[in-house]
Design a protein around this motif. Structure first.
Motif, PDB file in Angstrom:
ATOM      1  N   LEU A 192      -2.646 -10.063  18.613  1.00  0.00           N
ATOM      2  CA  LEU A 192      -1.455  -9.234  18.801  1.00  0.00           C
ATOM      3  C   LEU A 192      -0.488  -9.384  17.629  1.00  0.00           C
ATOM      4  N   ALA A 193      -0.351 -10.609  17.113  1.00  0.00           N
ATOM      5  CA  ALA A 193       0.558 -10.825  15.987  1.00  0.00           C
ATOM      6  C   ALA A 193       0.083 -10.087  14.738  1.00  0.00           C
ATOM      7  N   VAL A 194      -1.210 -10.176  14.445  1.00  0.00           N
ATOM      8  CA  VAL A 194      -1.751  -9.478  13.273  1.00  0.00           C
ATOM      9  C   VAL A 194      -1.659  -7.966  13.475  1.00  0.00           C
ATOM     10  N   THR A 195      -1.907  -7.500  14.702  1.00  0.00           N
ATOM     11  CA  THR A 195      -1.780  -6.073  15.002  1.00  0.00           C
ATOM     12  C   THR A 195      -0.343  -5.601  14.801  1.00  0.00           C
ATOM     13  N   THR A 196       0.620  -6.416  15.228  1.00  0.00           N
ATOM     14  CA  THR A 196       2.033  -6.090  15.023  1.00  0.00           C
ATOM     15  C   THR A 196       2.361  -6.007  13.538  1.00  0.00           C
ATOM     16  N   LEU A 197       1.820  -6.936  12.766  1.00  0.00           N
ATOM     17  CA  LEU A 197       2.046  -6.913  11.319  1.00  0.00           C
ATOM     18  C   LEU A 197       1.465  -5.655  10.693  1.00  0.00           C
ATOM     19  N   LEU A 198       0.254  -5.311  11.075  1.00  0.00           N
ATOM     20  CA  LEU A 198      -0.371  -4.100  10.544  1.00  0.00           C
ATOM     21  C   LEU A 198       0.414  -2.854  10.955  1.00  0.00           C
ATOM     22  N   ALA A 199       0.903  -2.848  12.201  1.00  0.00           N
ATOM     23  CA  ALA A 199       1.695  -1.709  12.667  1.00  0.00           C
ATOM     24  C   ALA A 199       2.998  -1.596  11.879  1.00  0.00           C
ATOM     25  N   SER A 200       3.639  -2.726  11.610  1.00  0.00           N
ATOM     26  CA  SER A 200       4.889  -2.716  10.834  1.00  0.00           C
ATOM     27  C   SER A 200       4.655  -2.170   9.434  1.00  0.00           C
ATOM     28  N   THR A 201       3.582  -2.656   8.809  1.00  0.00           N
ATOM     29  CA  THR A 201       3.264  -2.205   7.456  1.00  0.00           C
ATOM     30  C   THR A 201       2.903  -0.724   7.446  1.00  0.00           C
ATOM     31  N   SER A 202       2.154  -0.292   8.452  1.00  0.00           N
ATOM     32  CA  SER A 202       1.771   1.124   8.546  1.00  0.00           C
ATOM     33  C   SER A 202       2.990   2.017   8.736  1.00  0.00           C
ATOM     34  N   LEU A 203       3.926   1.578   9.583  1.00  0.00           N
ATOM     35  CA  LEU A 203       5.153   2.350   9.778  1.00  0.00           C
ATOM     36  C   LEU A 203       5.887   2.544   8.461  1.00  0.00           C
ATOM     37  N   PHE A 204       5.966   1.464   7.700  1.00  0.00           N
ATOM     38  CA  PHE A 204       6.676   1.546   6.428  1.00  0.00           C
ATOM     39  C   PHE A 204       5.954   2.478   5.460  1.00  0.00           C
ATOM     40  N   LEU A 205       4.635   2.341   5.356  1.00  0.00           N
ATOM     41  CA  LEU A 205       3.882   3.160   4.398  1.00  0.00           C
ATOM     42  C   LEU A 205       3.886   4.633   4.787  1.00  0.00           C
ATOM     43  N   ILE A 206       3.820   4.905   6.091  1.00  0.00           N
ATOM     44  CA  ILE A 206       3.778   6.298   6.558  1.00  0.00           C
ATOM     45  C   ILE A 206       5.120   6.993   6.370  1.00  0.00           C
ATOM     46  N   HIS A 207       6.200   6.261   6.630  1.00  0.00           N
ATOM     47  CA  HIS A 207       7.522   6.901   6.680  1.00  0.00           C
ATOM     48  C   HIS A 207       8.394   6.630   5.461  1.00  0.00           C
ATOM     49  N   ARG A 208       7.907   5.849   4.501  1.00  0.00           N
ATOM     50  CA  ARG A 208       8.795   5.468   3.400  1.00  0.00           C
ATOM     51  C   ARG A 208       9.189   6.655   2.526  1.00  0.00           C
ATOM     52  N   ARG A 209       8.359   7.698   2.485  1.00  0.00           N
ATOM     53  CA  ARG A 209       8.696   8.878   1.697  1.00  0.00           C
ATOM     54  C   ARG A 209       9.201  10.021   2.563  1.00  0.00           C
ATOM     55  N   SER A 210       9.314   9.774   3.871  1.00  0.00           N
ATOM     56  CA  SER A 210       9.806  10.821   4.771  1.00  0.00           C
ATOM     57  C   SER A 210      11.319  10.932   4.646  1.00  0.00           C
ATOM     58  N   PRO A 211      11.856  12.135   4.823  1.00  0.00           N
ATOM     59  CA  PRO A 211      13.322  12.271   4.841  1.00  0.00           C
ATOM     60  C   PRO A 211      13.870  11.632   6.113  1.00  0.00           C
ATOM     61  N   LEU A 212      14.699  10.608   5.958  1.00  0.00           N
ATOM     62  CA  LEU A 212      15.243   9.867   7.097  1.00  0.00           C
ATOM     63  C   LEU A 212      16.735   9.658   6.893  1.00  0.00           C
TER      64      LEU A 212
END
Length: 410
Positions: free
Chosen positions: A312-332
């Motif tokens: 679960l901890a590694v999955t949370t880390l991967l999810a956090s990193t994925s959120l950042f990579l997916i949305h870092r160029r999105s208009p927010l």
């Protein structure tokens, strides 16, 4: 823009001065609950939680002289923990664990006063809205119940272990998980309410603020908000699994990463039991017995509990990193973009801290820091969700405003 136009449903009718004072008070209570969770972790890690064998609703008077200490120590000597773990403990050593547990209990009772007295004042002077009064009343009841849950947990550790003669006395991992989960829920409720009081923006105001940033900001923020909801669930599950690790002292076993056991394996050999069994050994069981064995293995087998927390901890880390990579160029919105970076960075720090804690056999300072890190990660996730929550309504409000403007021009 008038003051009334920036009110949210929870703070409707409250003046800006009242919101400032109530929000500051709630922020203090949130920080206090945070400190309670950390102090509770230190109490557990120092094996101090079973030092007090009695519980009184109004609070216990601490020993004031040598005779009092001798009497209190005599009570502890009757407990299973003293007989099986601390048989050679001196009176001075007992004083340390007693003061740790006493401090934890009293810190919680003082929190009751810090929350209850201002709440009574604000309610009596009509500085709270009706919805806010109801929510705070519920949080106060939950806080009071938390003390009872804590004693219910401690009682489970004051009984003689019955399964194995040489078992180390400890509180029930189920009750520990319930106690920690309850603390997380109370903290999350307080933090969310604090944000609602201090930043009570309506969808129309938010729509006006975002209009200058471009049409994609609202849709980008809404998309992030949907992902953050699932992420918060994952963080919560990871934290609860950590409670079972703590309840079984599972952090003192399998102190390698990423492999577990001897020989080291990603999927540990002891997952289905200490005898090195596998799923096939359960194939012939009655279905009801098989389900019972699976549940017991999931929550009571040290190896399985630690493995689940790792996954679960590694999955949370991967999810956090994925959120950042997916949305870092999105208009927010600016605040959402900043919190997204903090969320990813905090997840990496928390996993790194967890691995360090495991490799060092859970010293008190690292174990308590890891528990504080879990609550910090949850705080950032909640703040991120709060900042994106009004975007759906803001989009609808923006469309409504455009429609009105179009009819006016026509």
């Amino acid at each position: 823009m008038s003051e009334a136009s920036v009110e949210s449903g929870l703070t409707r009718g409250m003046s800006s001065t009242s919101r400032k004072w109530v929000g500051g008070w709630l922020g203090l209570c949130s920080a206090w609950v945070f400190s309670m969770v950390v102090l509770g972790g230190i109490t557990r890690l120092t094996r101090s939680g079973l030092s007090m064998t009695e519980w009184k609703f109004a609070g216990e008077r601490p020993p004031l002289n040598h005779e009092d200490w001798v009497k209190e120590f005599a009570k502890y000597k009757q407990s299973p923990e003293f007989k099986k773990v601390n048989l050679g403990m001196s009176l001075e050593e007992f004083k340390f664990i007693y003061w740790m547990e006493y401090g934890h209990r009293m810190w919680g009772r003082v929190l009751g006063l810090v929350f209850g007295l201002p709440f009574a004042y604000f309610a009596a002077t009509r500085k709270l809205s009706a919805p806010l009064t109801r929510r705070l009343g519920l949080l106060m009841l939950m806080g009071g119940g938390q003390g009872l849950v804590g004693w219910w947990m401690v009682k489970s550790g004051l009984k003689e272990p019955t399964e194995y003669q040489y078992d180390v006395p400890r509180v029930s991992p189920y009750r520990l998980a319930a106690h920690l989960t309850s603390a997380f829920v109370i903290y999350s409720g307080l933090l969310w309410t604090t944000l609602s009081v201090l930043m009570p923006k309506t969808p129309m105001q938010l729509a006006q603020e975002l209009h200058a940033a471009g049409s994609g900001v609202i849709s980008g923020g809404r998309r992030l908000g949907r992902h953050l909801g699932l992420y918060a669930v994952l963080v919560s599950l990871t934290a609860v699994s950590g409670a079972f690790v703590a309840g079984l002292d599972a952090g003192h076993a399998y102190n390698t990463f990423p492999l577990m056991g001897d020989p080291g394996r990603v999927f540990p050999a002891d997952y289905w039991g200490h005898e090195g069994g596998d799923w096939g050994d359960w194939a012939g069981l009655d279905p009801a017995d098989r389900v019972s064995r699976i549940l017991a293995n999931t929550f009571e087998n040290t190896c399985a509990v630690q493995f689940h927390h790792r996954v679960l901890a590694v999955t949370t880390l991967l999810a956090s990193t994925s959120l950042f990579l997916i949305h870092r160029r999105s208009p927010l919105p600016n605040h959402s973009a900043t919190l997204l970076k903090v969320l990813c960075g905090m997840a990496w720090c928390q996993v790194g801290l967890g691995i360090t804690t495991l490799l060092n056999y859970v010293p008190v300072h690292l174990g308590s820091a890891h528990q504080a890190g879990a609550l910090t990660l949850m705080s950032v996730a909640l703040a991120s969700i709060y900042c994106t929550r009004p975007l759906k309504a803001a989009q609808a409000a923006s469309r409504g405003a455009q429609a009105v403007l179009g009819r006016t021009v026509a």
